[in-house]
Scaffold this motif. Sequence first.
Motif, PDB file in Angstrom:
ATOM      1  N   VAL A 442       0.846  -1.204   0.000  1.00 22.59           N
ATOM      2  CA  VAL A 442       0.000   0.000   0.000  1.00 22.59           C
ATOM      3  C   VAL A 442       0.874   1.245   0.000  1.00 22.59           C
ATOM      4  O   VAL A 442       1.754   1.406   0.849  1.00 22.59           O
ATOM      5  CB  VAL A 442      -0.932   0.008   1.235  1.00 22.59           C
ATOM      6  N   ILE A 443       0.667   2.120  -0.982  1.00 25.95           N
ATOM      7  CA  ILE A 443       1.481   3.332  -1.075  1.00 25.95           C
ATOM      8  C   ILE A 443       0.692   4.588  -0.710  1.00 25.95           C
ATOM      9  O   ILE A 443       1.259   5.616  -0.358  1.00 25.95           O
ATOM     10  CB  ILE A 443       2.100   3.499  -2.480  1.00 25.95           C
ATOM     11  N   MET A 444      -0.640   4.511  -0.799  1.00 22.98           N
ATOM     12  CA  MET A 444      -1.444   5.682  -0.445  1.00 22.98           C
ATOM     13  C   MET A 444      -2.871   5.259  -0.138  1.00 22.98           C
ATOM     14  O   MET A 444      -3.407   4.339  -0.756  1.00 22.98           O
ATOM     15  CB  MET A 444      -1.461   6.711  -1.585  1.00 22.98           C
ATOM     16  N   ILE A 445      -3.466   5.967   0.835  1.00 20.34           N
ATOM     17  CA  ILE A 445      -4.888   5.777   1.136  1.00 20.34           C
ATOM     18  C   ILE A 445      -5.556   7.140   1.118  1.00 20.34           C
ATOM     19  O   ILE A 445      -5.052   8.106   1.696  1.00 20.34           O
ATOM     20  CB  ILE A 445      -5.093   5.116   2.517  1.00 20.34           C
ATOM     21  N   THR A 446      -6.680   7.233   0.417  1.00 23.90           N
ATOM     22  CA  THR A 446      -7.454   8.476   0.436  1.00 23.90           C
ATOM     23  C   THR A 446      -8.830   8.181   1.022  1.00 23.90           C
ATOM     24  O   THR A 446      -9.450   7.164   0.679  1.00 23.90           O
ATOM     25  CB  THR A 446      -7.624   9.085  -0.974  1.00 23.90           C
ATOM     26  N   ALA A 447      -9.281   9.031   1.923  1.00 22.81           N
ATOM     27  CA  ALA A 447     -10.655   8.953   2.437  1.00 22.81           C
ATOM     28  C   ALA A 447     -11.394  10.172   1.914  1.00 22.81           C
ATOM     29  O   ALA A 447     -10.793  11.236   1.738  1.00 22.81           O
ATOM     30  CB  ALA A 447     -10.650   8.947   3.958  1.00 22.81           C
ATOM     31  N   GLN A 448     -12.682  10.014   1.626  1.00 24.15           N
ATOM     32  CA  GLN A 448     -13.386  11.154   1.065  1.00 24.15           C
ATOM     33  C   GLN A 448     -14.859  11.204   1.462  1.00 24.15           C
ATOM     34  O   GLN A 448     -15.454  10.211   1.865  1.00 24.15           O
ATOM     35  CB  GLN A 448     -13.270  11.168  -0.461  1.00 24.15           C
ATOM     36  N   ARG A 449     -15.408  12.402   1.380  1.00 20.22           N
ATOM     37  CA  ARG A 449     -16.835  12.667   1.566  1.00 20.22           C
ATOM     38  C   ARG A 449     -17.253  13.667   0.494  1.00 20.22           C
ATOM     39  O   ARG A 449     -16.423  14.366  -0.076  1.00 20.22           O
ATOM     40  CB  ARG A 449     -17.119  13.281   2.937  1.00 20.22           C
ATOM     41  N   ARG A 501     -21.901  19.465  -5.734  1.00 20.82           N
ATOM     42  CA  ARG A 501     -21.171  18.998  -4.550  1.00 20.82           C
ATOM     43  C   ARG A 501     -19.668  19.177  -4.741  1.00 20.82           C
ATOM     44  O   ARG A 501     -19.177  19.297  -5.855  1.00 20.82           O
ATOM     45  CB  ARG A 501     -21.500  17.519  -4.270  1.00 20.82           C
ATOM     46  N   VAL A 502     -18.978  19.199  -3.635  1.00 19.45           N
ATOM     47  CA  VAL A 502     -17.525  19.355  -3.659  1.00 19.45           C
ATOM     48  C   VAL A 502     -16.927  18.260  -2.772  1.00 19.45           C
ATOM     49  O   VAL A 502     -17.491  17.923  -1.727  1.00 19.45           O
ATOM     50  CB  VAL A 502     -17.106  20.766  -3.186  1.00 19.45           C
ATOM     51  N   GLY A 503     -15.806  17.710  -3.196  1.00 19.82           N
ATOM     52  CA  GLY A 503     -15.178  16.636  -2.438  1.00 19.82           C
ATOM     53  C   GLY A 503     -14.358  17.146  -1.263  1.00 19.82           C
ATOM     54  O   GLY A 503     -13.732  18.207  -1.332  1.00 19.82           O
ATOM     55  N   ILE A 504     -14.408  16.384  -0.177  1.00 17.47           N
ATOM     56  CA  ILE A 504     -13.547  16.639   0.988  1.00 17.47           C
ATOM     57  C   ILE A 504     -12.657  15.411   1.136  1.00 17.47           C
ATOM     58  O   ILE A 504     -13.162  14.288   1.205  1.00 17.47           O
ATOM     59  CB  ILE A 504     -14.392  16.842   2.262  1.00 17.47           C
ATOM     60  N   TYR A 505     -11.336  15.616   1.170  1.00 19.47           N
ATOM     61  CA  TYR A 505     -10.407  14.491   1.069  1.00 19.47           C
ATOM     62  C   TYR A 505      -9.397  14.458   2.212  1.00 19.47           C
ATOM     63  O   TYR A 505      -8.994  15.500   2.731  1.00 19.47           O
ATOM     64  CB  TYR A 505      -9.635  14.561  -0.261  1.00 19.47           C
ATOM     65  N   GLN A 506      -9.010  13.239   2.544  1.00 20.33           N
ATOM     66  CA  GLN A 506      -7.869  13.004   3.424  1.00 20.33           C
ATOM     67  C   GLN A 506      -6.893  12.145   2.619  1.00 20.33           C
ATOM     68  O   GLN A 506      -7.191  11.002   2.285  1.00 20.33           O
ATOM     69  CB  GLN A 506      -8.297  12.271   4.703  1.00 20.33           C
ATOM     70  N   ILE A 507      -5.759  12.717   2.282  1.00 21.29           N
ATOM     71  CA  ILE A 507      -4.765  12.020   1.456  1.00 21.29           C
ATOM     72  C   ILE A 507      -3.608  11.600   2.358  1.00 21.29           C
ATOM     73  O   ILE A 507      -2.892  12.443   2.898  1.00 21.29           O
ATOM     74  CB  ILE A 507      -4.241  12.940   0.324  1.00 21.29           C
ATOM     75  N   MET A 508      -3.421  10.295   2.521  1.00 23.07           N
ATOM     76  CA  MET A 508      -2.391   9.797   3.441  1.00 23.07           C
ATOM     77  C   MET A 508      -1.399   8.889   2.705  1.00 23.07           C
ATOM     78  O   MET A 508      -1.663   7.703   2.501  1.00 23.07           O
ATOM     79  CB  MET A 508      -3.051   9.016   4.592  1.00 23.07           C
ATOM     80  N   PRO A 509      -0.258   9.442   2.298  1.00 23.56           N
ATOM     81  CA  PRO A 509       0.799   8.570   1.749  1.00 23.56           C
ATOM     82  C   PRO A 509       1.352   7.685   2.873  1.00 23.56           C
ATOM     83  O   PRO A 509       1.393   8.100   4.045  1.00 23.56           O
ATOM     84  CB  PRO A 509       1.855   9.554   1.244  1.00 23.56           C
ATOM     85  N   ILE A 510       1.768   6.487   2.531  1.00 21.80           N
ATOM     86  CA  ILE A 510       2.331   5.579   3.549  1.00 21.80           C
ATOM     87  C   ILE A 510       3.826   5.877   3.681  1.00 21.80           C
ATOM     88  O   ILE A 510       4.631   5.477   2.829  1.00 21.80           O
ATOM     89  CB  ILE A 510       2.102   4.102   3.174  1.00 21.80           C
ATOM     90  N   SER A 511       4.168   6.592   4.738  1.00 18.13           N
ATOM     91  CA  SER A 511       5.567   6.961   4.969  1.00 18.13           C
ATOM     92  C   SER A 511       6.304   5.807   5.649  1.00 18.13           C
ATOM     93  O   SER A 511       5.695   4.817   6.088  1.00 18.13           O
ATOM     94  CB  SER A 511       5.624   8.212   5.859  1.00 18.13           C
ATOM     95  N   GLU A 512       7.619   5.929   5.760  1.00 22.73           N
ATOM     96  CA  GLU A 512       8.415   4.884   6.429  1.00 22.73           C
ATOM     97  C   GLU A 512       8.007   4.751   7.892  1.00 22.73           C
ATOM     98  O   GLU A 512       7.992   3.646   8.437  1.00 22.73           O
ATOM     99  CB  GLU A 512       9.908   5.218   6.311  1.00 22.73           C
ATOM    100  N   ASP A 513       7.688   5.868   8.533  1.00 14.85           N
ATOM    101  CA  ASP A 513       7.267   5.809   9.943  1.00 14.85           C
ATOM    102  C   ASP A 513       5.959   5.036  10.098  1.00 14.85           C
ATOM    103  O   ASP A 513       5.792   4.251  11.029  1.00 14.85           O
ATOM    104  CB  ASP A 513       7.111   7.228  10.503  1.00 14.85           C
ATOM    105  N   ILE A 514       5.017   5.258   9.156  1.00 13.37           N
ATOM    106  CA  ILE A 514       3.735   4.526   9.214  1.00 13.37           C
ATOM    107  C   ILE A 514       3.974   3.043   8.924  1.00 13.37           C
ATOM    108  O   ILE A 514       3.351   2.169   9.547  1.00 13.37           O
ATOM    109  CB  ILE A 514       2.714   5.135   8.230  1.00 13.37           C
ATOM    110  N   GLU A 515       4.897   2.748   8.013  1.00 16.23           N
ATOM    111  CA  GLU A 515       5.235   1.338   7.721  1.00 16.23           C
ATOM    112  C   GLU A 515       5.732   0.632   8.983  1.00 16.23           C
ATOM    113  O   GLU A 515       5.364  -0.512   9.251  1.00 16.23           O
ATOM    114  CB  GLU A 515       6.305   1.274   6.622  1.00 16.23           C
ATOM    115  N   ARG A 516       6.551   1.341   9.756  1.00 18.07           N
ATOM    116  CA  ARG A 516       7.068   0.734  10.979  1.00 18.07           C
ATOM    117  C   ARG A 516       5.944   0.442  11.979  1.00 18.07           C
ATOM    118  O   ARG A 516       5.938  -0.589  12.654  1.00 18.07           O
ATOM    119  CB  ARG A 516       8.131   1.655  11.615  1.00 18.07           C
ATOM    120  N   ILE A 517       4.973   1.353  12.059  1.00 14.97           N
ATOM    121  CA  ILE A 517       3.834   1.143  12.959  1.00 14.97           C
ATOM    122  C   ILE A 517       3.009  -0.069  12.496  1.00 14.97           C
ATOM    123  O   ILE A 517       2.555  -0.877  13.306  1.00 14.97           O
ATOM    124  CB  ILE A 517       2.954   2.411  13.030  1.00 14.97           C
TER     125      ILE A 517
END
Length: 563
Positions: A442-449, A501-517
């Motif tokens: 997994v390299i990126m996760i986006t959440a949206q409304r 409508r307009v999108g609201i986004y949370q863009i979360m790249p998977i960083s090395e720190d998140i990989e460790r978690i």
Amino acid sequence: MSGLARALVQAGKLTAQQADALGKQAAAEKQPFIDVLLQSGSIDARGLAVFCSETFGYPIADFTAFNVGHLPQNILDIKLAQKQRVIALSKRGNKVAVAISDPTNTHILDQIKFQTELMVEPIIVEHPVLVQLLEKLGKTAEENLDEMIGDDLDIDLSEMEAAAPAAAEVLNADIDDAPVVRFLQKILLDAINMGASDLHFEPFEKFYRIRFRVDGVLREIAQPPLAIKEKLASRIKVISKLDISEKRVPQDGRMKLVVSKNKAIDFRVSTLPTLFGEKIVMRILDPSQAQLGIDALGYDPDQKELLLKAIERPYGMVLVTGPTGSGKTVSLYTCLNILNKPGINISTAEDPAEINLPGVNQVNVNDRAGLTFSAALKAFLRQDPDIIMVGEIRDLETADIAIKAAQTGHMVFSTLHTNDAPSTLTRLMNMGVAPFNIASSVIMITAQRLARRLCTCKQPVVIPDEALLEAGYREDELDGTWTPYKPVGCERCSGSGYKGRVGIYQIMPISEDIERIILAHGTAMEIEEQSRRDGVRTLRESGLVKVKQGLTSLEEVLGCTNE
């Protein structure tokens, strides 16, 4: 000699010669005896009604000013009622009261008893009054539809009927269906013009309702006559290639609406048996949504840059999360459209394919036939793919195959139903996916409304600083350089204050720190804390940015994001 003629002769109201002559005239003119009798003036309508009531012992009633809209629906077929001159007045327990002017017509009384499995209680009504009621009853549905339709209808459904030749015969067999056909065309066109995403056709005991979902909110559009519900359902099912005789189980189908020479819109059709008939929901699948471009979706500049950087990588997995109706499919197809080039092989597995994108190999999942998401994914890996899109990761098998595809040099897109980006990773772990597989793929996760966009009629509003701070703004953001707006309502937005409508986004790249978690079996809370340190905005924070930009209202953001 008819039964009514015989009774009148026995009572001395007619001579045998008169009755015989009237009977021959009725046969020659192919009219009911009672019509010829009243035309002759031998007896008036009121006198005949009183005679029938006294002779046969049935009650008499005056329905001169009766509103046929109050009559019960679906007890008797309207064509049978008009042909045999009877009207169902009420139903109580195992009895049905019917209005009739000729009580000697015992054949129709027996037929009603057989069809309804109810005891029949005749009520005598003056014949001209009964004929008027029947005319009103027959015209009410069509006149109401004609009023709703108007004269501004210009739409082409020929392609639908060309796709189902047998359907055209069924639809054209009865000229009475014409108002229903035109009404459906009008409803479909209105839905497209209003920018609706779904149409709901809902039958209830006393009324029939049509609602559109516009900008994520259902609005009641019409209440057509209850009498048309069967014809309308049959019309929709025929052009969607569904079984019109099957009303006991849900069905799924598709239909295409040709709006113009250059534009055709697909509808996904779902039927559901309810207590009072079939509810039908139609989802509008507009291919032009995928052509909007990434700029139209509402990504902030930094979010757009991160997303484009992720999808242009040669391999890995990008996950889009959010509830149903949050625009995940449009976001995925926008990404696919960016990557859709002659040198790239793209395959998608969906349930079903909602947007037709030329150049992309799209597969409809069919669980009954054994074509599951996992089966389609396995087949894709033997089809020399560059990019794979899986409609939804629902189980461990699908997740495992998708992750292995991402690890073996393929770009994989998919969706999950989770509340935000950090909880998606723990959801995969809870499904049974090994943490090291998640971290390496997994390299990126986006959440949206999707939030409703304020119409141009919006007005500035004063919101206390305490309320803004409680919503999530920092004190340094309340510097007076921006103004929040509120919805007002105008003709353009149908009084709602919102348009689009307009999108609201949370863009979360998977960083090395998140990989460790992840490798340490960390919790969603730990992942979220690290993502905040990495500079990832929450959905609420992204929504608050849209409020500062004047795109939506604070109430709308608070309503569609959790904090």
